[in-house]
Scaffold this motif. Structure first.
Motif, PDB file in Angstrom:
ATOM      1  N   SER A 178       7.712  30.965  50.595  1.00 52.20           N
ATOM      2  CA  SER A 178       7.895  32.497  50.574  1.00 52.20           C
ATOM      3  C   SER A 178       9.718  33.732  50.378  1.00 52.20           C
ATOM      4  O   SER A 178       9.642  34.364  50.555  1.00 52.20           O
ATOM      5  CB  SER A 178       7.460  32.676  52.105  1.00 52.20           C
ATOM      6  OG  SER A 178       8.263  32.125  53.102  1.00 52.20           O
ATOM      7  N   GLN A 179      10.367  32.855  49.858  1.00 51.79           N
ATOM      8  CA  GLN A 179      11.713  33.188  50.216  1.00 51.79           C
ATOM      9  C   GLN A 179      11.841  35.000  49.120  1.00 51.79           C
ATOM     10  O   GLN A 179      10.922  34.627  47.525  1.00 51.79           O
ATOM     11  CB  GLN A 179      12.702  32.415  48.950  1.00 51.79           C
ATOM     12  CG  GLN A 179      14.250  32.772  49.110  1.00 51.79           C
ATOM     13  CD  GLN A 179      15.077  33.447  49.781  1.00 51.79           C
ATOM     14  OE1 GLN A 179      14.478  32.931  51.142  1.00 51.79           O
ATOM     15  NE2 GLN A 179      15.839  34.364  50.401  1.00 51.79           N
ATOM     16  N   GLN A 180      12.489  35.310  49.183  1.00 52.93           N
ATOM     17  CA  GLN A 180      12.297  37.113  47.522  1.00 52.93           C
ATOM     18  C   GLN A 180      13.154  36.494  46.863  1.00 52.93           C
ATOM     19  O   GLN A 180      14.144  35.447  46.941  1.00 52.93           O
ATOM     20  CB  GLN A 180      12.654  38.162  48.953  1.00 52.93           C
ATOM     21  CG  GLN A 180      11.979  38.543  49.757  1.00 52.93           C
ATOM     22  CD  GLN A 180      10.639  39.038  49.101  1.00 52.93           C
ATOM     23  OE1 GLN A 180      10.733  40.137  48.100  1.00 52.93           O
ATOM     24  NE2 GLN A 180       9.672  39.233  49.632  1.00 52.93           N
ATOM     25  N   PRO A 181      12.208  37.192  45.901  1.00 52.88           N
ATOM     26  CA  PRO A 181      13.382  36.323  44.629  1.00 52.88           C
ATOM     27  C   PRO A 181      14.916  37.245  44.716  1.00 52.88           C
ATOM     28  O   PRO A 181      15.280  38.656  45.070  1.00 52.88           O
ATOM     29  CB  PRO A 181      12.654  36.754  43.144  1.00 52.88           C
ATOM     30  CG  PRO A 181      11.709  36.904  43.572  1.00 52.88           C
ATOM     31  CD  PRO A 181      11.276  37.474  45.093  1.00 52.88           C
ATOM     32  N   GLY A 182      16.523  36.840  44.172  1.00 54.27           N
ATOM     33  CA  GLY A 182      17.718  37.596  44.237  1.00 54.27           C
ATOM     34  C   GLY A 182      18.451  36.424  43.971  1.00 54.27           C
ATOM     35  O   GLY A 182      18.490  35.193  44.131  1.00 54.27           O
ATOM     36  N   ILE A 183      19.434  37.398  43.940  1.00 50.86           N
ATOM     37  CA  ILE A 183      20.914  36.208  44.194  1.00 50.86           C
ATOM     38  C   ILE A 183      20.946  36.216  45.375  1.00 50.86           C
ATOM     39  O   ILE A 183      21.081  36.767  46.910  1.00 50.86           O
ATOM     40  CB  ILE A 183      21.641  37.279  42.901  1.00 50.86           C
ATOM     41  CG1 ILE A 183      21.407  37.082  41.876  1.00 50.86           C
ATOM     42  CG2 ILE A 183      23.275  36.252  43.285  1.00 50.86           C
ATOM     43  CD1 ILE A 183      21.847  35.948  40.931  1.00 50.86           C
ATOM     44  N   ASN A 184      21.773  34.826  46.043  1.00 51.38           N
ATOM     45  CA  ASN A 184      22.377  34.919  47.825  1.00 51.38           C
ATOM     46  C   ASN A 184      23.170  33.567  47.136  1.00 51.38           C
ATOM     47  O   ASN A 184      23.983  33.214  46.256  1.00 51.38           O
ATOM     48  CB  ASN A 184      21.453  33.453  48.192  1.00 51.38           C
ATOM     49  CG  ASN A 184      20.516  34.349  48.089  1.00 51.38           C
ATOM     50  OD1 ASN A 184      19.284  34.962  48.899  1.00 51.38           O
ATOM     51  ND2 ASN A 184      18.752  34.095  46.723  1.00 51.38           N
ATOM     52  N   THR A 185      24.371  34.064  47.938  1.00 51.04           N
ATOM     53  CA  THR A 185      25.149  33.309  47.905  1.00 51.04           C
ATOM     54  C   THR A 185      25.214  32.176  49.543  1.00 51.04           C
ATOM     55  O   THR A 185      25.359  32.945  50.733  1.00 51.04           O
ATOM     56  CB  THR A 185      26.800  34.372  48.107  1.00 51.04           C
ATOM     57  OG1 THR A 185      26.736  35.793  48.828  1.00 51.04           O
ATOM     58  CG2 THR A 185      26.600  34.591  46.649  1.00 51.04           C
ATOM     59  N   GLY A 186      27.069  31.256  49.203  1.00 54.26           N
ATOM     60  CA  GLY A 186      27.401  30.801  50.272  1.00 54.26           C
ATOM     61  C   GLY A 186      28.380  29.976  49.817  1.00 54.26           C
ATOM     62  O   GLY A 186      28.894  29.988  48.560  1.00 54.26           O
TER      63      GLY A 186
END
Length: 414
Positions: A240-248
Motif C-alpha cells: 500500500s506504500q505510495q510511489p515516490g522518493i523516501n529517505t532515511g
C-alpha cells in the motif's frame, strides 16, 4: 628616487592582492572558474588499448568447495594462489556481499593471499565472499557461496567505547545506499563495520526518516579491536506504500564516535507509464550556488503527446521535503530539459537529495540525486588564509619602511 619606486611597487602589489582576494571571495568554487557546465560534463577519452595481454590465473583456492555452510559466528578462512605469465604487477581485492573489504598490492608475476572473516551474530541467509586478482587490464576471480545459519546476539552491553585510555574508532563500508523497489518488494543490503581503534566497542544503532520501510539487524553488537563483521539493512515495501522518493538514515554509535549510513528508497509505481532520469551539474554545492539539473523523460507506454505534471523537491535524510516548484510539460515520446533552482536559505550544511517527481493519470515516476551542501572547500580557505598572511607581511614591511623613512628625515633635520 629608488626608494619611491620600491614603495610604489609594494603598494601596487598590495592592491593586486586585495583585488585578487575580493575576486576569490566572489567565486563559489573552483569548478565554476575552470569549466563551463557543458565542459564539466564532457567525457575525457582515456582509453588504453592493450594487445596480447594474458589474464592472471588462480592456480589454487581454499576452501576448494565453493558452496559452504556455516554459523554466523564461525571464523571463516580463505586463501588463493595465483600467477601471471606476463609477469605483471598484480593487485588482490576481497569482497563480502559486494563490500570491498581488503586490498593487497605489489605482487610481481605470482603470489599468495589470504582473508578471514566473521559475519557475526544476528545475520543469516545466503552470503558471498569473492576475491579478484587484477593485472590492471584483466581479472581472475573466485566466489564462495555461504549458507549462513543465524546465531542470536547476546543481550546487554559490550566492552565499552574507549576505556583504559585507548583510542575508539570504527568504519562502515558504505555511507549511502540507493534502492529502487516496487510496492510489495523486499531487498537486503549488507554492509561491514570494522573496529579500527585499539579498544573493544559496544556499538548501538538508531534510525531516522522512513523507518516503516527498513530495519537493521543486529541493532546492537560488540566488536573487538581490529575485528570486523556484517550487518543487514532490510528494505520491506508495503503493497500500500505510495510511489515516490523516501529517505532515511541509520546511525551507529560507540561512545563519542558515530557513523551514519544515508538511505534513498525510490518506491516504484507498479503500473509505471513514464521513466524519468535526472543529473546534477555538481554534487558539491555552496549556499550561494544554484542547482543545475538535466532531466530526461521517456514515455515507455506510448501514450502519445500528453501533458504531465512535474514537481521538484529537496529532501534531507530525515525525510523532510522542501518544495522547489512544479510545471506542466508536454511529452511526446521523449523530452529533455535543463532547469535551475535556488537553494532554500534555511538549509544547513550537510547531505541532501534533489528529486523530481512526474505525475500522469494517478501514476508517478521519480528520480533523485544526492548532493552535499558544503562551506568553502579546504583549498579555498587555505588560499584566503595565505593571502591574508601575505597582506599582513606586506603591511608590516610597508609600516617598517615608512617608520625608517620618517626616522631618517628626523635625523637629517637634527
Amino acid at each position: 628616487m629608488r626608494e619611491e619606486n620600491i614603495l610604489f611597487a609594494v603598494i601596487s602589489l598590495l592592491g593586486v592582492l586585495v583585488l585578487l582576494s575580493l575576486v576569490l571571495v566572489s567565486v563559489p568554487k573552483t569548478s565554476d572558474m575552470m569549466f563551463s557546465p557543458g565542459e564539466r560534463l564532457s567525457p575525457i577519452d582515456a582509453t588504453v588499448n592493450v594487445e596480447d595481454n594474458n589474464a592472471p590465473v588462480i592456480t589454487e583456492h581454499n576452501p576448494g568447495d565453493l558452496s559452504l555452510n556455516a554459523l554466523g559466528t564461525d571464523d571463516l578462512y580463505f586463501n588463493v594462489t595465483f600467477e601471471d605469465v606476463d609477469g605483471d604487477f598484480l593487485n588482490v581485492k576481497w569482497f563480502v556481499d559486494g563490500n570491498d573489504i581488503k586490498k593487497t598490492t605489489g605482487f610481481l608475476g605470482s603470489g599468495f593471499d589470504e582473508f578471514d572473516f566473521n559475519f557475526g551474530c544476528g545475520v543469516k541467509g545466503d552470503r558471498k565472499v569473492k576475491v579478484e586478482i587484477s593485472d590492471g587490464f584483466d581479472l581472475a576471480s573466485v566466489e564462495w557461496n555461504i549458507d549462513l545459519t543465524l546465531v542470536a546476539c547476546d543481550s546487554g552491553g559490550g566492552s565499552g567505547g574507549g576505556g583504559d585510555g585507548g583510542l575508539a574508532n570504527f568504519t562502515v563500508s558504505r555511507d549511502l545506499i540507493d534502492v529502487d523497489l516496487k510496492q510489495g518488494q523486499e531487498l537486503t543490503q549488507t554492509l561491514v563495520v570494522k573496529n579500527t581503534g585499539d579498544v573493544g566497542l559496544a556499538i548501538s544503532s538508531s534510525f531516522v526518516g522512513s523507518t516503516n520501510l527498513f530495519s537493521v539487524t543486529p541493532i546492537n553488537f560488540n566488536l573487538d579491536s581490529g575485528s570486523e563483521r556484517a550487518f543487514d539493512i532490510i528494505f520491506d515495501i508495503p503493497s500500500s506504500q505510495q510511489p515516490g522518493i523516501n529517505t532515511g538514515g541509520v546511525t551507529f554509535k560507540a561512545g563519542t564516535v558515530s557513523r551514519t549510513v544515508n538511505l534513498i528508497i525510490n518506491v516504484l509505481d507498479s503500473g509505471i507509464l513514464f521513466d524519468v532520469n535526472s543529473e546534477l551539474d555538481s554534487s558539491i554545492l555552496l549556499k550561494n550556488d544554484k542547482i543545475f539539473a538535466n532531466i530526461n523523460m521517456t514515455d515507455i507506454s506510448n501514450q502519445g503527446p500528453v501533458v504531465v505534471n512535474t514537481s521538484y523537491f529537496i529532501k534531507d535524510f530525515e525525510d523532510n521535503s522542501f518544495f522547489l516548484g512544479s510545471e506542466n510539460l508536454q511529452v511526446n515520446g521523449f523530452l529533455s530539459l535543463d532547469r535551475e533552482f535556488e537553494i532554500p536559505k534555511e538549509l544547513d550544511y550537510g547531505r541532501y537529495l534533489f528529486y523530481v517527481e512526474l505525475s500522469y493519470n494517478d501514476k508517478k515516476a521519480s528520480s533523485s540525486n544526492a548532493f552535499r551542501l558544503s562551506p568553502a572547500s579546504l583549498w579555498y580557505r587555505a588560499l584566503l588564509i595565505s593571502i591574508a598572511i601575505i597582506l599582513l607581511i606586506i603591511a608590516g614591511l610597508l609600516a617598517y619602511y615608512l617608520y625608517k623613512k620618517n626616522r631618517e628625515k628626523k635625523e637629517l633635520m637634527e
